[in-house]
Design an enzyme around this catalytic site. Structure first.
Site, PDB file in Angstrom:
ATOM      1  N   HIS A 100      -3.556  -3.901  -2.570  1.00 13.31           N
ATOM      2  CA  HIS A 100      -2.674  -5.045  -2.339  1.00 13.31           C
ATOM      3  C   HIS A 100      -3.087  -5.908  -1.151  1.00 13.31           C
ATOM      4  CE1 HIS A 100       1.722  -6.304  -3.442  1.00 13.31           C
ATOM      5  NE2 HIS A 100       0.881  -7.308  -3.467  1.00 13.31           N
ATOM      6  N   ASP A 123       7.394  -4.808  -5.845  1.00 14.81           N
ATOM      7  CA  ASP A 123       6.692  -3.737  -5.145  1.00 14.81           C
ATOM      8  C   ASP A 123       7.680  -2.684  -4.664  1.00 14.81           C
ATOM      9  OD1 ASP A 123       4.909  -2.262  -3.512  1.00 14.81           O
ATOM     10  OD2 ASP A 123       3.902  -4.068  -2.793  1.00 14.81           O
ATOM     11  N   HIS A 125       7.103  -1.232  -1.936  1.00 15.58           N
ATOM     12  CA  HIS A 125       6.955  -1.354  -0.487  1.00 15.58           C
ATOM     13  C   HIS A 125       7.135  -2.803  -0.037  1.00 15.58           C
ATOM     14  CE1 HIS A 125       4.437   1.977  -2.041  1.00 15.58           C
ATOM     15  NE2 HIS A 125       4.946   2.637  -1.008  1.00 15.58           N
ATOM     16  N   ASP A 127       5.259  -4.129   2.511  1.00 18.87           N
ATOM     17  CA  ASP A 127       3.951  -4.626   2.971  1.00 18.87           C
ATOM     18  C   ASP A 127       4.113  -5.604   4.124  1.00 18.87           C
ATOM     19  OD1 ASP A 127       2.840  -3.021   1.058  1.00 18.87           O
ATOM     20  OD2 ASP A 127       2.423  -4.636  -0.357  1.00 18.87           O
ATOM     21  N   HIS A 140      -3.462  -2.608   3.311  1.00 21.46           N
ATOM     22  CA  HIS A 140      -2.697  -2.925   2.096  1.00 21.46           C
ATOM     23  C   HIS A 140      -1.188  -2.829   2.336  1.00 21.46           C
ATOM     24  CE1 HIS A 140      -2.006   1.307   0.047  1.00 21.46           C
ATOM     25  NE2 HIS A 140      -1.816   1.357   1.345  1.00 21.46           N
ATOM     26  N   ASP A 227       2.712  -5.389  -7.709  1.00 18.32           N
ATOM     27  CA  ASP A 227       2.083  -4.100  -7.416  1.00 18.32           C
ATOM     28  C   ASP A 227       2.579  -3.119  -8.472  1.00 18.32           C
ATOM     29  OD1 ASP A 227       1.466  -1.535  -6.363  1.00 18.32           O
ATOM     30  OD2 ASP A 227       1.484  -2.318  -4.321  1.00 18.32           O
ATOM     31  N   ASP A 229       2.861  -0.104  -8.383  1.00 15.04           N
ATOM     32  CA  ASP A 229       3.726   0.963  -7.878  1.00 15.04           C
ATOM     33  C   ASP A 229       5.177   0.515  -7.767  1.00 15.04           C
ATOM     34  OD1 ASP A 229       4.285  -0.172  -5.305  1.00 15.04           O
ATOM     35  OD2 ASP A 229       2.570   0.823  -4.395  1.00 15.04           O
ATOM     36  N   GLU A 272      -3.281  -2.722  -7.431  1.00 19.69           N
ATOM     37  CA  GLU A 272      -3.135  -1.286  -7.177  1.00 19.69           C
ATOM     38  C   GLU A 272      -3.293  -0.410  -8.425  1.00 19.69           C
ATOM     39  OE1 GLU A 272      -3.144   0.214  -4.359  1.00 19.69           O
ATOM     40  OE2 GLU A 272      -2.551  -1.274  -2.852  1.00 19.69           O
TER      41      GLU A 272
END
Length: 300
Positions: A100, A123, A125, A127, A140, A227, A229, A272
């Protein structure tokens, strides 16, 4: 949506330490990304992969806690120039990752063409770490912060301007793993976040409706940074930092379908995908299927 799509692969794994994500663009292409989009009557040009070079053999800038800083910055600079060129040519930039951290280059290339670029950060997360708040030093986990002008100047100044986006023009969807520094920054800047709690409570339909309404009159373009994830590991196992309890496969399709109907998205990246951690290319296949929905594919 623009009828011409330019695909840019970014085989970068400098932003984290688990190897294999550099093969993500190849895995996504192998899952028939080009053919899927062409079947929807788009003119698709695959521009190949950015030459991102190699990661350093020794840690750089240890005092800054940033791993592979120079390599990540150089790769993102090349990506930013290619994305900038793509937008100038009137095509829709579709970027395939790669970890990412490539969003640093994508947003640097896109944002200069808009007064108020909106960003949907799909996402698990945030980030939003910097060298000071990151527990790992992995870049990332920093691209959204960098795009806000926060972090190492080598990254924030790519393409010669900073910031790329404003905090009020960001919507994070699917967050369920935030570091303490990220939580503080979200509260300080007033960034709009739909955590998994909101998705569970409101439903994805309401979340996307509110996201679309949020950008009305606010943004003159919207970039989707997806992303894999963000999805639950059951549906997308081939990612470097899986977090259980994520967005479902069907919820993600609904989100992409609603964004397509709103004709909101002006650029996108899917990141990712790590084939080494995957199950029979399942995650890359999911990425391509979500691309189909984003670009208007319907069941009937």
């Amino acid at each position: 949506m623009k009828k011409k799509i330019s695909i840019i692969g970014v085989p970068m794994d400098f932003g984290q330490t688990r190897r294999g994500v550099d093969m993500g663009p190849s895995a996504i292409r192998y899952a028939n990304a080009v053919e899927r989009l062409e079947s929807l009557h788009y003119e698709v040009e695959d521009l190949g992969d950015i030459d991102v070079g190699k990661r350093a053999s020794v840690e750089e800038d240890a005092s800054e806690k940033l791993k592979n800083l120079k390599a990540a910055a150089a790769g993102n600079e090349k990506l930013a120039l290619k994305v900038d060129e793509t937008v100038k040519e009137g095509a829709f930039p579709l970027i395939l990752g790669g970890d990412h951290s490539i969003a640093i280059g994508t947003l640097a290339g896109v944002a200069k063409h808009y007064e108020n670029l909106g960003v949907i950060w799909y996402d698990a997360h945030g980030d939003l770490n910097t060298g000071e708040t990151s527990p790992s030093g992995n870049i990332h986990g920093m691209p959204l912060a960098v795009s806000l002008g926060l972090g190492h100047s080598t990254l924030t100044n790519i393409m010669g301007y900073s910031p790329k986006v404003k905090p009020e023009n960001i919507v994070i969807i699917g967050a369920r793993c935030l570091d303490e520094g990220e939580k503080d920054l979200i509260k300080k800047l007033g960034i709009k976040v739909f955590t998994m709690h909101e998705i569970d409570r409101l439903g994805m339909t309401k979340v996307i409706e509110e996201t679309i309404q949020y950008f009305e009159g606010r943004a003159d373009g919207v970039h989707l940074s997806l992303d894999l994830d963000g999805l639950d590991p059951i549906d997308a196992p081939g990612v470097g930092t899986p977090v259980i309890g994520g967005i479902s496969y069907r919820e993600s399709h609904l989100a992409m379908e609603m964004l397509a109907e709103a004709e909101l998205i002006t650029s996108a990246e899917f990141v990712e995908v790590n084939p080494i951690l995957d199950e029979r290319n399942k995650t890359a296949i999911v990425a391509v299927e979500l691309m189909g929905s984003l670009f208007g594919e319907k069941l009937l």
